[in-house]
Design a protein around this motif. Structure first.
Motif, PDB file in Angstrom:
ATOM      1  N   GLU A  53      -2.717  50.154  51.392  1.00 15.67           N
ATOM      2  CA  GLU A  53      -1.778  50.370  50.291  1.00 15.67           C
ATOM      3  C   GLU A  53      -0.445  50.903  50.829  1.00 15.67           C
ATOM      4  O   GLU A  53      -0.348  51.341  51.967  1.00 15.67           O
ATOM      5  CB  GLU A  53      -2.363  51.383  49.295  1.00 15.67           C
ATOM      6  CG  GLU A  53      -3.705  50.981  48.718  1.00 15.67           C
ATOM      7  CD  GLU A  53      -3.590  49.854  47.693  1.00 15.67           C
ATOM      8  OE1 GLU A  53      -2.463  49.571  47.252  1.00 15.67           O
ATOM      9  OE2 GLU A  53      -4.626  49.270  47.350  1.00 15.67           O
ATOM     10  N   LEU A  54       0.588  50.876  49.995  1.00 12.07           N
ATOM     11  CA  LEU A  54       1.860  51.474  50.367  1.00 12.07           C
ATOM     12  C   LEU A  54       1.700  53.000  50.349  1.00 12.07           C
ATOM     13  O   LEU A  54       1.294  53.558  49.327  1.00 12.07           O
ATOM     14  CB  LEU A  54       2.954  51.048  49.382  1.00 12.07           C
ATOM     15  CG  LEU A  54       3.289  49.549  49.393  1.00 12.07           C
ATOM     16  CD1 LEU A  54       4.241  49.221  48.255  1.00 12.07           C
ATOM     17  CD2 LEU A  54       3.893  49.139  50.725  1.00 12.07           C
ATOM     18  N   THR A 169       2.564  59.423  58.332  1.00  7.50           N
ATOM     19  CA  THR A 169       2.367  58.545  57.179  1.00  7.50           C
ATOM     20  C   THR A 169       3.663  57.857  56.776  1.00  7.50           C
ATOM     21  O   THR A 169       3.658  56.679  56.413  1.00  7.50           O
ATOM     22  CB  THR A 169       1.822  59.353  55.980  1.00  7.50           C
ATOM     23  OG1 THR A 169       0.607  59.997  56.368  1.00  7.50           O
ATOM     24  CG2 THR A 169       1.535  58.434  54.806  1.00  7.50           C
ATOM     25  N   PHE A 170       4.777  58.591  56.860  1.00  6.84           N
ATOM     26  CA  PHE A 170       6.037  58.055  56.344  1.00  6.84           C
ATOM     27  C   PHE A 170       7.100  57.845  57.420  1.00  6.84           C
ATOM     28  O   PHE A 170       8.281  57.826  57.121  1.00  6.84           O
ATOM     29  CB  PHE A 170       6.584  59.007  55.262  1.00  6.84           C
ATOM     30  CG  PHE A 170       5.613  59.275  54.151  1.00  6.84           C
ATOM     31  CD1 PHE A 170       5.249  58.279  53.262  1.00  6.84           C
ATOM     32  CD2 PHE A 170       5.034  60.530  54.010  1.00  6.84           C
ATOM     33  CE1 PHE A 170       4.346  58.522  52.241  1.00  6.84           C
ATOM     34  CE2 PHE A 170       4.131  60.786  52.987  1.00  6.84           C
ATOM     35  CZ  PHE A 170       3.785  59.777  52.098  1.00  6.84           C
ATOM     36  N   ARG A 171       6.667  57.689  58.685  1.00  7.71           N
ATOM     37  CA  ARG A 171       7.669  57.556  59.745  1.00  7.71           C
ATOM     38  C   ARG A 171       8.525  56.292  59.596  1.00  7.71           C
ATOM     39  O   ARG A 171       9.653  56.232  60.080  1.00  7.71           O
ATOM     40  CB  ARG A 171       7.002  57.593  61.123  1.00  7.71           C
ATOM     41  CG  ARG A 171       6.024  56.478  61.433  1.00  7.71           C
ATOM     42  CD  ARG A 171       5.393  56.726  62.803  1.00  7.71           C
ATOM     43  NE  ARG A 171       4.451  55.698  63.199  1.00  7.71           N
ATOM     44  CZ  ARG A 171       3.164  55.717  62.864  1.00  7.71           C
ATOM     45  NH1 ARG A 171       2.686  56.717  62.127  1.00  7.71           N
ATOM     46  NH2 ARG A 171       2.354  54.753  63.275  1.00  7.71           N
ATOM     47  N   LYS A 172       7.987  55.270  58.931  1.00  7.71           N
ATOM     48  CA  LYS A 172       8.770  54.041  58.725  1.00  7.71           C
ATOM     49  C   LYS A 172       9.632  54.123  57.467  1.00  7.71           C
ATOM     50  O   LYS A 172      10.529  53.310  57.273  1.00  7.71           O
ATOM     51  CB  LYS A 172       7.842  52.829  58.651  1.00  7.71           C
ATOM     52  CG  LYS A 172       7.142  52.532  59.971  1.00  7.71           C
ATOM     53  CD  LYS A 172       6.265  51.291  59.864  1.00  7.71           C
ATOM     54  CE  LYS A 172       5.584  50.994  61.199  1.00  7.71           C
ATOM     55  NZ  LYS A 172       4.681  49.799  61.094  1.00  7.71           N
ATOM     56  N   THR A 173       9.333  55.085  56.614  1.00 12.73           N
ATOM     57  CA  THR A 173      10.124  55.301  55.387  1.00 12.73           C
ATOM     58  C   THR A 173      10.389  56.799  55.253  1.00 12.73           C
ATOM     59  O   THR A 173       9.856  57.453  54.361  1.00 12.73           O
ATOM     60  CB  THR A 173       9.371  54.782  54.144  1.00 12.73           C
ATOM     61  OG1 THR A 173       8.095  55.439  54.053  1.00 12.73           O
ATOM     62  CG2 THR A 173       9.155  53.285  54.212  1.00 12.73           C
ATOM     63  N   PRO A 174      11.216  57.373  56.148  1.00 13.40           N
ATOM     64  CA  PRO A 174      11.396  58.832  56.190  1.00 13.40           C
ATOM     65  C   PRO A 174      11.948  59.434  54.906  1.00 13.40           C
ATOM     66  O   PRO A 174      11.810  60.643  54.689  1.00 13.40           O
ATOM     67  CB  PRO A 174      12.370  59.034  57.364  1.00 13.40           C
ATOM     68  CG  PRO A 174      13.024  57.710  57.578  1.00 13.40           C
ATOM     69  CD  PRO A 174      12.013  56.684  57.194  1.00 13.40           C
ATOM     70  N   TRP A 175      12.542  58.611  54.052  1.00 11.01           N
ATOM     71  CA  TRP A 175      13.043  59.150  52.781  1.00 11.01           C
ATOM     72  C   TRP A 175      11.913  59.586  51.853  1.00 11.01           C
ATOM     73  O   TRP A 175      12.144  60.260  50.862  1.00 11.01           O
ATOM     74  CB  TRP A 175      13.927  58.113  52.084  1.00 11.01           C
ATOM     75  CG  TRP A 175      13.303  56.754  51.922  1.00 11.01           C
ATOM     76  CD1 TRP A 175      12.552  56.301  50.871  1.00 11.01           C
ATOM     77  CD2 TRP A 175      13.378  55.672  52.852  1.00 11.01           C
ATOM     78  NE1 TRP A 175      12.141  55.010  51.082  1.00 11.01           N
ATOM     79  CE2 TRP A 175      12.638  54.594  52.293  1.00 11.01           C
ATOM     80  CE3 TRP A 175      13.985  55.497  54.097  1.00 11.01           C
ATOM     81  CZ2 TRP A 175      12.504  53.356  52.946  1.00 11.01           C
ATOM     82  CZ3 TRP A 175      13.845  54.274  54.738  1.00 11.01           C
ATOM     83  CH2 TRP A 175      13.123  53.226  54.173  1.00 11.01           C
TER      84      TRP A 175
END
Length: 273
Positions: A53-54, A169-175
């Motif tokens: 999942e996202l 978990t969010f290294r590709k989407t740091p926002w």
């Protein structure tokens, strides 16, 4: 059922005991059926892997589950100052590894920053540094389970677990990191998640640099090295009244998200159902 290996028989026994305690606290976690030396025979959780999942869809769920584990209070001898000194000592033991890719002045600066930014006290309890989507499964009843628990242990430093979960978990989407940290801060005992911000961030990046250098031959070490050098540069440029404010944009965004949250007077919600 699932059979997996833990580093030592003592670690396996500790995980079995902690798992039993978490069960009594109604924390969803695979049962341990039997310990065989350094091996554990555990319950197999049938369900949907969150790694498919996202990640941002499960930020709230992850934050709450992590607080379930950290909030299961245990009593064991622990001293914050000794724990922090142990971290500094381990860093100093790894100086030769750091010096293979950084100069002496840089390594000395990192050691000084760690000592200066170390928090004065830490909460103690159950730690789990592997709460990430690849390690979580949602069963048919909708409960989230951590399926790999070989790093479950009694300790201090909940903040490190939280930052590690956030960055991996969010290294590709740091926002998505600030909303996740803000969500974590909504639950007791995470309501002081910003305490020691620079220390835990820096420790995470040093840990990853060492891991990439020692275990993976330096493949991805360069990006972590660059971040550490930027921290050193920030420290050298700061005035006497300013901190590093490592990842200042993330810090500011997290503060903003926390202020937007409706929190209780105690500073957070209990994790229990």
């Amino acid at each position: 059922m699932k059979l997996y290996w833990v580093r030592t028989p003592e670690s396996a026994q500790s995980i079995a005991e902690i798992t039993s305690l978490l069960e009594t606290k109604e924390v969803p976690i695979p049962k341990v059926y039997k310990q065989i030396g350094p091996y554990l025979l555990t319950q197999w959780i049938e369900g949907h892997p969150l790694r498919k999942e996202l990640p941002f869809r499960y930020a709230k769920t992850m934050a709450r589950y992590q607080a379930h584990i950290h909030g299961a209070r245990v009593d064991f001898p622990a001293d914050s100052s000794q724990y922090l000194q142990k971290i500094i000592h381990l860093f100093q033991k790894k100086k030769t590894v750091l010096l293979s890719d950084m100069n002496t002045a840089e390594v000395d600066s990192l050691c000084s920053i760690l000592q200066e930014e170390a928090p004065t006290s830490l909460s103690k309890g159950i730690r789990h540094p592997d709460i990430r989507t690849y390690n979580l499964v949602r069963n048919k009843d909708g409960y989230i389970y951590s399926i790999d628990n070989e790093n479950l242990h009694n300790g201090m430093g909940f903040e490190y677990d939280i930052f590690k979960s956030a960055y991996f978990t969010f290294r590709k989407t740091p926002w998505h990191i600030p909303p996740y940290l803000a969500e974590c801060a909504c639950y007791i005992p995470h309501n002081a998640v910003l305490k020691g911000w620079d220390f835990w961030n820096l420790l995470f990046y040093i840990d990853r640099f060492l891991f990439e250098t020692e275990e993976k031959g330096g493949k991805d070490a360069e990006s972590y090295k660059k971040t550490l050098q930027e921290v050193i540069s920030l420290r050298r440029k700061r005035t006497s009244k300013e901190g590093i404010l490592f990842h200042k944009s993330l810090y500011d965004a997290t503060i903003l998200h926390i202020h937007k949250r409706a929190q209780t007077a105690e500073g957070g919600r209990p994790w229990s159902r």
